[in-house]
Design a protein around this motif. Structure first.
Motif, short mmCIF file in Angstrom:
data_model
loop_
_atom_site.label_atom_id
_atom_site.label_comp_id
_atom_site.label_asym_id
_atom_site.label_seq_id
_atom_site.Cartn_x
_atom_site.Cartn_y
_atom_site.Cartn_z
N GLU A 1 0.88 -1.17 -0.02
CA GLU A 1 -0.02 0.11 -0.06
C GLU A 1 0.89 1.25 0.08
O GLU A 1 0.69 2.18 -0.59
CB GLU A 1 -1.06 0.14 1.13
N THR A 2 1.83 1.20 0.83
CA THR A 2 2.71 2.41 0.77
C THR A 2 3.97 2.64 0.05
O THR A 2 4.55 3.36 -0.26
CB THR A 2 3.40 2.68 2.45
N ARG A 3 4.13 1.42 -0.71
CA ARG A 3 5.31 1.23 -1.63
C ARG A 3 6.94 1.24 -1.09
O ARG A 3 7.66 1.57 -1.80
CB ARG A 3 5.35 2.09 -2.92
N GLN A 4 6.53 1.29 0.45
CA GLN A 4 8.01 1.57 1.05
C GLN A 4 8.78 0.25 1.37
O GLN A 4 7.78 -0.68 1.37
CB GLN A 4 7.95 2.17 2.52
N GLN A 5 9.92 0.23 1.24
CA GLN A 5 10.68 -1.18 1.52
C GLN A 5 11.73 -1.05 2.24
O GLN A 5 12.62 0.28 2.67
CB GLN A 5 11.15 -1.68 0.13
N GLU A 6 12.24 -1.84 3.00
CA GLU A 6 13.28 -1.90 3.96
C GLU A 6 14.14 -3.25 3.84
O GLU A 6 13.50 -4.08 3.67
CB GLU A 6 12.80 -1.55 5.38
N VAL A 7 15.15 -3.04 4.31
CA VAL A 7 16.15 -4.22 4.55
C VAL A 7 15.93 -4.88 5.81
O VAL A 7 15.83 -4.28 6.88
CB VAL A 7 17.86 -3.89 4.49
N VAL A 8 15.53 -6.28 5.77
CA VAL A 8 15.24 -6.89 6.86
C VAL A 8 16.63 -7.23 7.71
O VAL A 8 16.36 -6.91 8.90
CB VAL A 8 14.70 -8.45 6.59
N GLY A 9 17.63 -7.37 7.20
CA GLY A 9 19.03 -7.41 7.95
C GLY A 9 20.12 -7.77 7.11
O GLY A 9 19.99 -8.03 5.81
N GLU A 10 21.27 -7.41 7.58
CA GLU A 10 22.48 -7.72 6.82
C GLU A 10 23.00 -9.01 7.30
O GLU A 10 23.50 -9.12 8.57
CB GLU A 10 23.34 -6.46 7.23
N PHE B 1 7.42 -16.05 5.06
CA PHE B 1 7.01 -15.61 6.30
C PHE B 1 6.54 -16.73 7.05
O PHE B 1 6.17 -18.00 6.40
CB PHE B 1 5.66 -14.48 6.18
N SER B 2 6.42 -16.68 8.45
CA SER B 2 5.84 -17.70 9.24
C SER B 2 4.20 -17.36 9.30
O SER B 2 3.69 -16.38 8.83
CB SER B 2 6.25 -17.25 10.94
N PRO B 3 3.36 -18.24 9.55
CA PRO B 3 2.00 -18.15 9.61
C PRO B 3 1.26 -16.90 10.27
O PRO B 3 0.39 -16.11 9.97
CB PRO B 3 1.43 -19.42 10.20
N ASP B 4 2.15 -16.49 11.27
CA ASP B 4 1.52 -15.38 12.11
C ASP B 4 2.27 -13.96 11.51
O ASP B 4 1.85 -13.08 12.12
CB ASP B 4 1.92 -15.30 13.51
N GLY B 5 3.17 -14.08 10.67
CA GLY B 5 3.62 -12.82 10.08
C GLY B 5 4.84 -12.08 10.93
O GLY B 5 5.32 -11.41 10.65
N ASP B 6 5.44 -12.73 12.07
CA ASP B 6 6.19 -12.32 13.13
C ASP B 6 7.65 -12.79 12.58
O ASP B 6 8.56 -12.10 13.27
CB ASP B 6 5.81 -12.67 14.48
N LYS B 7 7.69 -13.55 11.93
CA LYS B 7 9.02 -14.19 11.49
C LYS B 7 9.22 -14.53 9.84
O LYS B 7 8.45 -14.53 9.29
CB LYS B 7 9.30 -15.49 12.24
N VAL B 8 10.62 -14.56 9.59
CA VAL B 8 10.93 -15.02 8.21
C VAL B 8 11.93 -16.00 8.38
O VAL B 8 12.88 -16.03 9.23
CB VAL B 8 11.48 -13.83 7.47
N ILE B 9 11.71 -16.96 7.70
CA ILE B 9 12.67 -18.14 7.61
C ILE B 9 13.11 -18.11 6.41
O ILE B 9 12.58 -17.88 5.38
CB ILE B 9 11.84 -19.47 7.77
N LEU C 1 10.98 -10.64 13.18
CA LEU C 1 10.96 -9.36 12.75
C LEU C 1 10.77 -8.33 13.75
O LEU C 1 10.90 -6.96 13.46
CB LEU C 1 9.82 -9.30 11.56
N ARG C 2 10.46 -8.54 14.95
CA ARG C 2 10.27 -7.77 16.09
C ARG C 2 11.48 -7.24 16.59
O ARG C 2 11.98 -6.24 16.75
CB ARG C 2 9.29 -8.07 17.20
N THR C 3 12.42 -8.37 16.75
CA THR C 3 13.63 -8.06 17.51
C THR C 3 14.76 -7.99 16.58
O THR C 3 15.92 -7.64 16.95
CB THR C 3 14.20 -9.29 18.53
N ARG C 4 14.53 -8.57 15.41
CA ARG C 4 15.53 -8.73 14.44
C ARG C 4 16.67 -9.70 14.79
O ARG C 4 17.94 -9.68 14.15
CB ARG C 4 16.41 -7.21 13.91
N GLY C 5 16.35 -10.60 15.77
CA GLY C 5 17.24 -11.52 16.15
C GLY C 5 17.13 -12.69 15.28
O GLY C 5 16.10 -13.05 14.72
N THR C 6 18.33 -13.57 15.14
CA THR C 6 18.38 -14.75 14.31
C THR C 6 18.36 -16.15 15.22
O THR C 6 19.16 -15.95 16.21
CB THR C 6 19.09 -14.74 13.12
#
Length: 446
Positions: free
Chosen positions: A245-254, A264-272, A288-293
Motif C-alpha cells: 500500500e505504501t510502496r515503502q521497502q526496508e532491508v530485513v537485515g544484513e 513468512f511464518s503463519p503469524d507474520g512475525d518471523k521470516v525463515i 521481525l520484532r527483535t531482528r534476532g536470528t
C-alpha cells in the motif's frame, strides 16, 4: 478506508474493507441444496448460466456486462463449472429480483442460474445485486447486494465468484486474491527482472520495482500487505520487506554470505530463510520484532527452501544431506528432522498447503521437471504436471489449486505462469505482460 459490516444469510459475519453486502432473500423461500462434491477425483463441470447484469443506465449496463464476463471466466477456469453459451438462453432476464422461468433454463440443461443488476446510486456508488438459483429445485441458493465505488467493479466480480464457488462446493473460493511474481523482459542472457503484482486472473498488472537490481523469490505475508523478497541491490543478496500500500521497502537485515528463499511464518512475525556460512547453507529464523536470528539446522550439507506448516509448528525444507536433493520435515525449533521423499529423482521447493494436508514440490526425474503433491508424512505422492522445466509451486489460499512457472527451451524461450488443480486435469496458462516466473499466491484480500 473505513470498513462496512457485511451481512450474509441474515447474520453479521465480518468486516470487509471496500464494500457492504446485504443478503437478498425471496419472501418465504427456503435455501436449496445444489452442491458439487469436489472431494472426488475427476469432476464433470456443473453447467450453469450467467446472465448479463441488468443496468440502470447505459454506463451501468456496460459495467454489468463486464462483471458477468469476469464471473463466467473465473468459474470456467476453476474447472468445476461450465458456463453455457448466451446464444442458448431462451428467457431474457429484465427483473433479477423476480423468480426466473425455470422451465426455460432446464431446457438448456442449466443446473444453476446467476442473475444480477447494477444500479448507479445518487451518491455515486454502485449497487450490485445478484441471485443464484437452483434451476431444478426452483429455489434461490444465495442472494447478496453490494455497495461500492465504481472502480471496484472487477473486485466485486471476484467476490461474487467466491460466493458462488463457496455456495456450490462448500469450500472457500480463491478469486479475490493477487499474485506477486518476477516479471522478466529482454533477451535470455540479459534479462531485466522486476517484482510485479496482478489479480489472480492476470488482470491489473503493475510493477513494484524498477528493474535496477535482480529480484528473486517474492512471498506474501499472512496480512496480505507485505512481501518479502531477495534483491541484489548493491551487489550482494539481501532480504527486503515491501509494503504494497505504501510502496515503502526496508532491508530485513544484513547477513554475511548468500541468503536464499525467505518466507513468512503463519503469524507474520518471523521470516525463515537459508543462509550460506562457511561453505554450507543452513535454515535460520529471523524475528521481525527483535531482528534476532536463530539457527535451526546444523549440517555440512545444503539446507534451503524452508516453508512453515499452516499452524507454524513444523517446517519442510529441501536438503542434500542424504546425497541427493530430498524433502525433509522438522519441528519449528529444528528438532525431529525426518526425510519424507523417497521416490526416484530429486525433490525441491516444498510448499505446505494452507489446509495442512499436502506439501507441493518440484521433482526432477529423467531430464523432466514435475510438479506434484504428497502428504506431510511422505505418503500419497501424486504428479500433477510435467514439462521441460517446471518449478516453483505456490498454493491458492483454499488449497485446491497450484500455480507454478514453466520455462521453454531455445534462445527465444522463457518462463510463463501456469495453474493446475489437484486433479491434474485442469491446467491453464496465466497471461502476464512479458515472461513471468516465481509466482506467489496471496491470501484472500478480505
Amino acid at each position: 478506508m473505513h470498513g462496512f459490516k457485511q451481512i450474509l444469510a441474515g447474520r453479521l459475519t465480518k468486516w470487509v474493507p471496500v464494500l457492504a453486502a446485504v443478503a437478498l432473500l425471496m419472501p418465504g423461500a427456503a435455501l436449496a441444496q445444489l452442491r458439487i462434491d469436489i472431494t472426488q477425483g475427476t469432476i464433470e463441470p456443473l453447467p450453469l448460466a450467467v446472465t448479463d447484469f441488468v443496468g440502470s443506465d447505459a454506463a451501468a449496463t456496460e459495467t454489468g456486462d463486464k462483471m458477468a464476463g469476469v464471473i463466467r471466466s473465473n468459474l470456467e477456469r476453476s474447472g468445476l463449472f461450465r458456463p453455457l453459451s448466451e446464444a442458448a438462453f431462451i428467457e431474457k432476464i429484465t427483473d433479477p429480483n423476480s423468480a426466473p422461468r425455470f422451465g426455460d433454463w432446464r431446457i438448456i440443461d442449466a443446473q444453476a442460474l446467476l442473475t444480477g443488476s447494477v444500479t448507479q446510486e445518487p451518491d455515486g456508488r454502485l449497487r450490485v445485486e445478484f441471485r443464484l438459483w437452483d434451476v431444478f429445485g426452483e429455489e434461490q441458493l444465495i442472494g447478496l447486494q453490494y455497495f461500492t465505488k465504481p472502480d471496484n467493479w472487477r473486485r466485486v466480480s471476484h467476490i461474487i465468484s467466491d460466493a458462488i464457488y463457496e455456495r456450490l462446493t462448500g469450500e472457500t473460493g480463491y478469486f479475490d486474491t493477487r499474485i506477486v511474481f518476477v516479471s522478466e523482459t529482454g533477451t535470455k542472457g540479459q534479462r531485466v527482472k522486476r517484482l510485479a503484482l496482478m489479480d489472480q486472473d492476470g488482470h491489473n498488472p503493475r510493477f513494484l520495482t524498477n528493474g535496477g537490481a535482480l529480484v528473486l523469490t517474492p512471498r506474501f505475508s499472512p496480512t496480505n500487505q507485505e512481501i518479502t523478497y531477495l534483491s541484489y541491490a548493491g551487489g550482494s543478496p539481501r532480504v527486503y520487506l515491501f509494503n504494497i500500500e505504501t510502496r515503502q521497502q526496508e532491508v530485513v537485515g544484513e547477513f554475511p554470505g548468500m541468503t536464499f528463499a525467505p518466507r513468512f511464518s503463519p503469524d507474520g512475525d518471523k521470516v525463515i530463510m537459508s543462509l550460506q556460512r562457511g561453505g554450507n547453507a543452513n535454515i535460520y529464523e529471523l524475528d521481525l520484532r527483535t531482528r534476532g536470528t536463530r539457527r535451526l539446522t546444523n549440517s555440512p550439507s545444503i539446507d534451503t527452501s524452508p516453508t512453515y506448516g499452516p499452524a507454524g509448528r513444523e517446517i519442510a525444507f529441501e536438503s542434500d544431506r542424504g546425497g541427493t536433493q530430498q524433502i525433509y520435515v522438522m519441528n519449528s525449533n529444528g528438532s525431529g528432522v525426518r526425510r519424507i521423499s523417497f521416490g526416484e529423482g530429486r525433490y525441491s521447493t516444498p510448499v505446505w498447503s494452507p489446509r495442512g494436508d499436502m506439501i507441493a514440490f518440484t521433482k526432477q526425474y529423467k531430464a523432466r521437471f514435475l510438479i506434484g503433491v504428497m502428504r506431510p508424512d511422505g505418503t500419497g505422492e501424486r504428479i500433477l504436471t510435467e514439462g521441460y522445466h517446471n518449478e516453483g509451486p505456490t498454493w491458492a489460499p483454499n488449497g485446491r489449486v497450484l500455480m507454478f512457472f514453466r520455462e521453454t527451451p531455445g534462445v527465444r524461450g522463457g518462463p510463463s505462469l501456469w495453474s493446475v488443480d489437484l486433479t491434474g486435469y485442469n491446467e491453464r496458462q496465466v497471461v502476464t505482460p512479458g515472461f513471468g516466473s516465481d509466482p506467489a499466491w496471496s491470501p484472500l484480500i478480505r
